[in-house]
Design a protein around this motif. Structure first.
Motif, PDB file in Angstrom:
ATOM      1  N   SER A 226       1.136  -1.387  -0.189  1.00 38.20           N
ATOM      2  CA  SER A 226      -0.206   0.066   0.043  1.00 38.20           C
ATOM      3  C   SER A 226       0.917   1.570  -0.063  1.00 38.20           C
ATOM      4  O   SER A 226       1.898   1.396   0.575  1.00 38.20           O
ATOM      5  N   GLY A 227       0.162   2.167  -0.045  1.00 37.35           N
ATOM      6  CA  GLY A 227       0.846   3.489  -0.278  1.00 37.35           C
ATOM      7  C   GLY A 227       2.547   4.014  -0.934  1.00 37.35           C
ATOM      8  O   GLY A 227       2.302   3.649  -2.420  1.00 37.35           O
ATOM      9  N   MET A 228       3.154   4.011  -0.264  1.00 37.64           N
ATOM     10  CA  MET A 228       4.796   4.669  -1.076  1.00 37.64           C
ATOM     11  C   MET A 228       5.246   3.601  -1.271  1.00 37.64           C
ATOM     12  O   MET A 228       5.990   3.222  -1.978  1.00 37.64           O
ATOM     13  N   ASP A 229       5.116   1.861  -0.197  1.00 40.07           N
ATOM     14  CA  ASP A 229       6.022   1.362  -1.062  1.00 40.07           C
ATOM     15  C   ASP A 229       5.166   0.126  -2.566  1.00 40.07           C
ATOM     16  O   ASP A 229       5.675   0.291  -2.831  1.00 40.07           O
ATOM     17  N   ALA A 230       3.651   0.811  -2.425  1.00 40.37           N
ATOM     18  CA  ALA A 230       3.122   0.142  -3.494  1.00 40.37           C
ATOM     19  C   ALA A 230       3.233   1.375  -4.972  1.00 40.37           C
ATOM     20  O   ALA A 230       3.813   0.981  -5.365  1.00 40.37           O
ATOM     21  N   LEU A 231       4.325   2.937  -4.666  1.00 37.06           N
ATOM     22  CA  LEU A 231       4.514   3.903  -5.820  1.00 37.06           C
ATOM     23  C   LEU A 231       5.943   2.842  -6.327  1.00 37.06           C
ATOM     24  O   LEU A 231       6.730   2.830  -6.620  1.00 37.06           O
ATOM     25  N   ASP A 232       6.886   2.554  -4.929  1.00 41.89           N
ATOM     26  CA  ASP A 232       8.199   1.827  -5.175  1.00 41.89           C
ATOM     27  C   ASP A 232       7.861   0.668  -5.976  1.00 41.89           C
ATOM     28  O   ASP A 232       8.791   0.319  -6.326  1.00 41.89           O
ATOM     29  N   ASP A 233       6.827  -0.222  -5.491  1.00 42.37           N
ATOM     30  CA  ASP A 233       7.072  -1.222  -6.181  1.00 42.37           C
ATOM     31  C   ASP A 233       6.198  -1.024  -7.901  1.00 42.37           C
ATOM     32  O   ASP A 233       6.948  -1.918  -8.564  1.00 42.37           O
ATOM     33  N   TYR A 234       5.581  -0.121  -8.089  1.00 47.51           N
ATOM     34  CA  TYR A 234       4.951   0.197  -9.137  1.00 47.51           C
ATOM     35  C   TYR A 234       6.277   0.673 -10.239  1.00 47.51           C
ATOM     36  O   TYR A 234       6.895   0.268 -11.746  1.00 47.51           O
ATOM     37  N   ARG A 235       7.370   1.501  -9.703  1.00 47.10           N
ATOM     38  CA  ARG A 235       8.213   2.007 -10.422  1.00 47.10           C
ATOM     39  C   ARG A 235       9.583   1.283 -10.674  1.00 47.10           C
ATOM     40  O   ARG A 235       9.749   0.881 -11.715  1.00 47.10           O
ATOM     41  N   ARG A 236       9.618   0.199  -9.887  1.00 42.37           N
ATOM     42  CA  ARG A 236      10.590  -1.176 -10.116  1.00 42.37           C
ATOM     43  C   ARG A 236       9.723  -2.243 -11.772  1.00 42.37           C
ATOM     44  O   ARG A 236      10.960  -2.383 -12.165  1.00 42.37           O
ATOM     45  N   ARG A 237       8.746  -2.764 -11.079  1.00 39.10           N
ATOM     46  CA  ARG A 237       8.114  -3.202 -12.721  1.00 39.10           C
ATOM     47  C   ARG A 237       8.086  -2.060 -13.419  1.00 39.10           C
ATOM     48  O   ARG A 237       8.948  -2.804 -14.485  1.00 39.10           O
ATOM     49  N   LEU A 238       7.864  -1.382 -13.937  1.00 42.22           N
ATOM     50  CA  LEU A 238       7.858   0.166 -14.948  1.00 42.22           C
ATOM     51  C   LEU A 238       9.130  -0.561 -15.100  1.00 42.22           C
ATOM     52  O   LEU A 238       9.787  -0.266 -16.796  1.00 42.22           O
ATOM     53  N   GLU A 239      10.169  -0.394 -14.648  1.00 38.73           N
ATOM     54  CA  GLU A 239      11.988  -0.117 -14.730  1.00 38.73           C
ATOM     55  C   GLU A 239      11.914  -1.764 -15.717  1.00 38.73           C
ATOM     56  O   GLU A 239      12.809  -1.875 -16.608  1.00 38.73           O
ATOM     57  N   SER A 240      12.027  -2.556 -15.039  1.00 43.19           N
ATOM     58  CA  SER A 240      11.835  -3.937 -15.317  1.00 43.19           C
ATOM     59  C   SER A 240      11.276  -4.267 -16.764  1.00 43.19           C
ATOM     60  O   SER A 240      11.448  -5.151 -17.578  1.00 43.19           O
ATOM     61  N   ALA A 241       9.615  -3.824 -16.675  1.00 40.67           N
ATOM     62  CA  ALA A 241       9.376  -3.990 -17.452  1.00 40.67           C
ATOM     63  C   ALA A 241      10.106  -3.276 -19.058  1.00 40.67           C
ATOM     64  O   ALA A 241       9.668  -3.690 -20.199  1.00 40.67           O
ATOM     65  N   GLY A 242      10.207  -2.137 -18.864  1.00 42.26           N
ATOM     66  CA  GLY A 242      11.472  -1.049 -19.363  1.00 42.26           C
ATOM     67  C   GLY A 242      12.223  -1.848 -20.045  1.00 42.26           C
ATOM     68  O   GLY A 242      12.463  -1.815 -21.383  1.00 42.26           O
ATOM     69  N   ALA A 243      13.286  -2.691 -19.201  1.00 42.43           N
ATOM     70  CA  ALA A 243      14.148  -3.390 -19.985  1.00 42.43           C
ATOM     71  C   ALA A 243      14.074  -3.992 -20.820  1.00 42.43           C
ATOM     72  O   ALA A 243      14.859  -4.468 -21.473  1.00 42.43           O
ATOM     73  N   ALA A 244      13.143  -4.811 -20.634  1.00 42.52           N
ATOM     74  CA  ALA A 244      13.028  -6.353 -21.360  1.00 42.52           C
ATOM     75  C   ALA A 244      12.352  -5.328 -22.318  1.00 42.52           C
ATOM     76  O   ALA A 244      11.826  -6.162 -23.299  1.00 42.52           O
ATOM     77  N   SER A 245      11.080  -4.541 -22.894  1.00 46.67           N
ATOM     78  CA  SER A 245      10.687  -3.914 -23.638  1.00 46.67           C
ATOM     79  C   SER A 245      11.646  -3.782 -24.560  1.00 46.67           C
ATOM     80  O   SER A 245      11.746  -3.948 -25.744  1.00 46.67           O
ATOM     81  N   ARG A 246      12.878  -2.871 -23.992  1.00 51.79           N
ATOM     82  CA  ARG A 246      13.889  -2.195 -25.450  1.00 51.79           C
ATOM     83  C   ARG A 246      14.939  -3.815 -25.554  1.00 51.79           C
ATOM     84  O   ARG A 246      14.893  -3.764 -27.214  1.00 51.79           O
ATOM     85  N   LEU A 247      15.456  -4.882 -24.610  1.00 43.15           N
ATOM     86  CA  LEU A 247      16.021  -5.838 -25.333  1.00 43.15           C
ATOM     87  C   LEU A 247      15.202  -6.483 -26.051  1.00 43.15           C
ATOM     88  O   LEU A 247      15.948  -6.703 -27.655  1.00 43.15           O
ATOM     89  N   LEU A 248      13.561  -6.499 -26.147  1.00 42.22           N
ATOM     90  CA  LEU A 248      13.181  -7.752 -27.322  1.00 42.22           C
ATOM     91  C   LEU A 248      13.156  -6.448 -28.062  1.00 42.22           C
ATOM     92  O   LEU A 248      11.876  -6.943 -29.060  1.00 42.22           O
ATOM     93  N   SER A 249      12.417  -4.786 -27.755  1.00 48.15           N
ATOM     94  CA  SER A 249      12.173  -3.897 -29.365  1.00 48.15           C
ATOM     95  C   SER A 249      10.462  -4.395 -29.742  1.00 48.15           C
ATOM     96  O   SER A 249       9.977  -3.987 -31.400  1.00 48.15           O
TER      97      SER A 249
END
Ligand SMILES: [Zn+2]
Length: 386
Positions: A226-249
């Motif tokens: 919940s709350g700020m922890d959820a924001l941090d979690d969202y950020r980490r997941r976006l970062e990871s998804a972003g990296a995967a999306s760049r690698l896969l184009s």
């Protein structure tokens, strides 16, 4: 003497003045008792606050018979006035997670009648154990209603009811409670016995997100942030998804399709490699003439996979009166071997062969395989002696 608990009057009081009543040495440092404190000792599933008392660092806080004892890394003279400061960010996040847990537990109880039978607060987020199983649709419904309760920005009230009032109330509680019971109410959502500080309105909780739900002891274990922890979690997941999306184009929404494509390509390449390795094995075998004795071939470690190595040994076995041995590897890394024969019982001779080449392995009368830890020259000499 019981310590005055400032966190019950104001859950967002992060610095306060107090008088040191006692200070005693303890295994890990010192235990300091104050006349009043805003430090919450662990309880109700919520971990103890950390912070400072004057110059002393406070890594933990305990409660003992109504007294709150602050673990400190240095002593403070009794009678001293100190300023206490709590690690506010940590406490605020814990309150968001804890109040979020009450909302989610209240909603689950109201919708499906399940009890919260276990609650644990981790470094980030919480786990909640419910007494019954929940399917995906039910979990979604719980999550949506919990977040609607956040959006409604309902007041969160905590109080000590009288014995008569308490007897008349239907509230959630993990065990039979004795002594003064503190209730935390979120109107229309939850009523629960709890000793921990909470945020004052549901709006402060922010997003409540179920990250995982697993069957656990006949019920369900949910991981929730919940709350700020959820924001941090969202950020980490976006970062990871972003990296995967760049690698896969591919765009982030198409990562699964991108991974499927790569796995398909990989399977095709594997198939192609096996075909090439088998062809190579046949051609290698073609270079050897017929012999009455043994044949022995050495290959670099990764040149042929196991199926092709077997193919090579099978083809060579037909050309020799003894056995055919293929060794893949190096003197440094050791050798994996396959030995095959049309004429020699390899199961019967396996022990002697292994002993000669410093190997371990076994198999059938027609084929044995294993690993050998010896130099190529030693192996060649040993095979020649058979
Ligand atoms: Zn609670």
């Amino acid at each position: 003497m019981t310590t005055e608990r400032l966190y019950y009057e104001d859950a967002k009081l992060f610095s306060f003045r107090a008088k040191v009543l006692a200070c005693e040495a303890d295994k890990k440092g010192f235990l300091i008792e104050l006349d009043r404190t805003a430090f919450f000792p662990e309880g109700g599933g919520q971990s103890a606050d950390t912070g400072v008392l004057g110059e002393a660092r406070v890594p933990d806080v305990h409660e003992r018979e109504g007294r709150i004892l602050h673990c400190a890394d240095r002593p403070i003279e009794p009678g001293t006035e100190v300023i206490g400061r709590i690690d506010a960010e940590q406490r605020l996040r814990r309150m968001q997670n804890h109040s979020g847990e009450h909302i989610l537990s209240g909603v689950t109880h109201r919708l499906y009648g399940y009890d919260n039978v276990g609650f644990h607060m981790g470094a980030e987020g919480v786990t909640i154990d419910f007494s019954g199983e929940l399917d995906e649709e039910q979990l979604r419904r719980i999550e949506t209603l919990a977040n609607e309760a956040v959006r409604a920005d309902l007041p969160i009230r905590a109080w000590y009811p009288s014995a008569e009032e308490l007897a008349a109330l239907d509230y959630r509680s993990k065990k039979e409670l004795t002594g003064a019971v503190r209730l935390v109410e979120i109107k229309g959502v939850d009523l629960c016995a709890c000793c921990a500080p909470h945020v004052s309105r549901t709006g402060e909780v922010g997003l409540i997100k179920i990250l995982a739900a697993d069957r656990h002891r006949g019920g369900m274990r949910l991981s929730v942030v919940s709350g700020m922890d959820a924001l941090d979690d969202y950020r980490r997941r976006l970062e990871s998804a972003g990296a995967a999306s760049r690698l896969l184009s591919v765009p982030q929404e198409k990562i699964a399709a991108g991974v499927e494509r790569v796995l398909g390509e990989q399977a095709r390449l594997k198939e192609h490699a096996v075909m090439l390795e088998n062809e190579l094995a046949r051609r290698m075998a073609g270079q050897y003439g017929e012999t009455e004795g043994n044949l022995c071939v050495f290959l670099p470690g990764d040149l042929l996979g196991e199926p092709a190595l077997r193919e090579l040994v099978n083809a060579l076995s037909e050309k020799c009166g003894g056995f055919a041995a293929a060794f893949a590897g190096s003197d440094e890394a050791g050798w994996r071997y396959i030995i095959g024969s049309r004429h020699v019982d390899l199961r019967a001779n396996g022990r002697a062969i292994n002993a000669a080449i410093g190997g371990r392995g076994g198999g059938s009368p027609e084929m044995i395989q294993g690993r050998a830890q010896a130099a190529r020259a030693e192996i060649e000499a040993a095979i020649g002696r058979f």
